[in-house]
Design an enzyme around this catalytic site. Structure first.
Site, mmCIF file in Angstrom:
data_model
loop_
_atom_site.group_PDB
_atom_site.id
_atom_site.type_symbol
_atom_site.label_atom_id
_atom_site.label_comp_id
_atom_site.label_asym_id
_atom_site.label_seq_id
_atom_site.Cartn_x
_atom_site.Cartn_y
_atom_site.Cartn_z
ATOM 1 N N GLU A 101 23.585 22.082 52.891
ATOM 2 C CA GLU A 101 24.199 22.951 53.901
ATOM 3 C C GLU A 101 25.698 22.652 54.031
ATOM 4 O O GLU A 101 26.514 23.557 54.181
ATOM 5 C CB GLU A 101 23.474 22.708 55.237
ATOM 6 N N THR A 156 29.661 32.066 56.267
ATOM 7 C CA THR A 156 29.435 31.192 57.434
ATOM 8 C C THR A 156 30.689 30.384 57.757
ATOM 9 O O THR A 156 31.083 30.259 58.927
ATOM 10 C CB THR A 156 28.251 30.237 57.160
HETATM 11 N N1 HSE Z 1 24.597 27.848 63.679
HETATM 12 C C1 HSE Z 1 25.278 28.256 62.494
HETATM 13 C C2 HSE Z 1 26.441 29.159 62.890
HETATM 14 C C3 HSE Z 1 24.321 28.999 61.611
HETATM 15 O O1 HSE Z 1 26.242 30.001 63.771
HETATM 16 O O2 HSE Z 1 27.527 29.003 62.333
HETATM 17 C C4 HSE Z 1 24.903 29.534 60.337
HETATM 18 O O3 HSE Z 1 24.057 30.532 59.782
#
Ligand code: HSE
Length: 309
Positions: free
Chosen positions: A129, A182
């Site tokens: 990740e 992301t």
């Molecule tokens: N919690 C993370 C974000 C998840 O919102 O950046 C990424 O998919």
């Protein structure tokens, strides 16, 4: 030579009230990671199906990173060829890199004869990740690995708690075909949030947990509001406010961004209403020349990643 295959599910993360701490596994959508043992100790990605923008370089691909870390930590000389079958598009907000990372960890553990417990695999999946998203958030990795709806109570030390899945609700998932990375979506968020937003978010999170345990869908609907990420991220998602109005005006309990987007989701009590919301949102996007994929699934507990026989 020995071959193994692991399936790891997609997941909704954040769930509007739990930025970086809540995630729920979906039941049918996910990635498959297939490993075949090699005679040497090399880790080689031979094929990626279902996505054309992912690296085959072991040092840059989340599956390669996860398996290299496991090999180093376990002092293993077992090498493997990797085939990754992407069940959904990377950059969707449904935990694509997490599903691949978890699938790789579960499959490599199996290839080695399961020296590690499932709980021990999360640290390795988080390394994947980190490479894919620039942060070790566990809110997709944990539900993909353990299944169900989970809360990351603490990151240091990592403490994952299981919450009840709101079974029987219909989840409408719409993926507008726009790219949202992301890492970029995280950069949009402010470093600090104000006291008033903090108070609202904490209250909603607490109410969310009560609503789950009491299956109180009015409370569930009232508390699923995002004061932390949605205000900053919704600009990345075309027609977000209109889609939200369509969903909420037609019976949805909520409307929110899945993870960092662009996927959006609504939970709905009634299947016909769910179909109607999906059709109306698809129509809106189509009329505005935005391609999309969508699906509806009935929520139920999903067991998380598993070895396919
Ligand atoms: N919690 C993370 C974000 C998840 O919102 O950046 C990424 O998919």
């Amino acid at each position: 030579m020995k071959s193994v295959k692991a399936f790891a599910p997609a997941s909704y993360s954040n769930l509007s009230v739990g930025f970086d701490i809540l995630g729920m596994a979906l039941t049918s959508l996910g990635d498959i990671v297939e490993l075949t043992q090699r005679e040497d100790s090399s880790i080689v990605i031979t094929q990626i199906n279902g996505a054309d923008n992912l690296s085959l370089d072991t040092d840059k691909n989340c599956c390669g990173i996860v398996i290299q870390k496991m090999q180093e930590t376990l002092d293993s000389s077992v090498g493997c060829n990797i085939i990754i079958h992407k069940g959904f598009k990377p950059g969707s907000g449904l935990g694509s890199s997490s599903a691949s990372s978890v699938g790789a960890a579960v499959a490599y553990n199996e290839l080695l004869g399961n020296p590690l417990e499932k709980e021990d695999l999360i640290d390795f999946a988080l390394e994947g990740e980190l490479v894919a998203c620039g942060a070790k958030h566990a809110d997709n990795v944990a539900p993909s690995l353990f299944g169900g709806l989970v809360m990351v109570r603490s990151y240091d030390p990592l403490d994952i708690l299981a919450l009840p899945v709101p079974e029987g609700l219909y989840a409408v998932t719409v993926f507008p075909d726009v790219v949202v990375k992301t890492e970029a979506s995280r950069k949009l968020l402010p470093e600090k949030i104000g006291m008033s937003d903090l108070t609202k978010q904490v209250a909603n999170m607490a109410a969310f947990v009560k609503a789950l345990y009491e299956e109180d869908y009015d409370l569930f609907s009232n508390c699923l509001n995002d004061h932390v990420a949605e205000p900053y991220r919704k600009s990345l998602i075309p027609h977000f406010d209109t889609m939200k109005s369509i969903a909420l005006d037609n019976g949805a309990l909520n409307f929110g961004i899945s993870g960092s987007g662009p996927t959006v989701f609504s939970l709905v009590k009634d299947e016909t209403e769910a179909e109607d919301i999906r059709t109306r949102i698809e129509q809106l996007l189509r009329e505005n020349d935005i391609a999309c994929n969508s699906f509806i699934e009935k929520l139920s507990y999903s067991e998380g990643a598993y070895i396919m026989t």
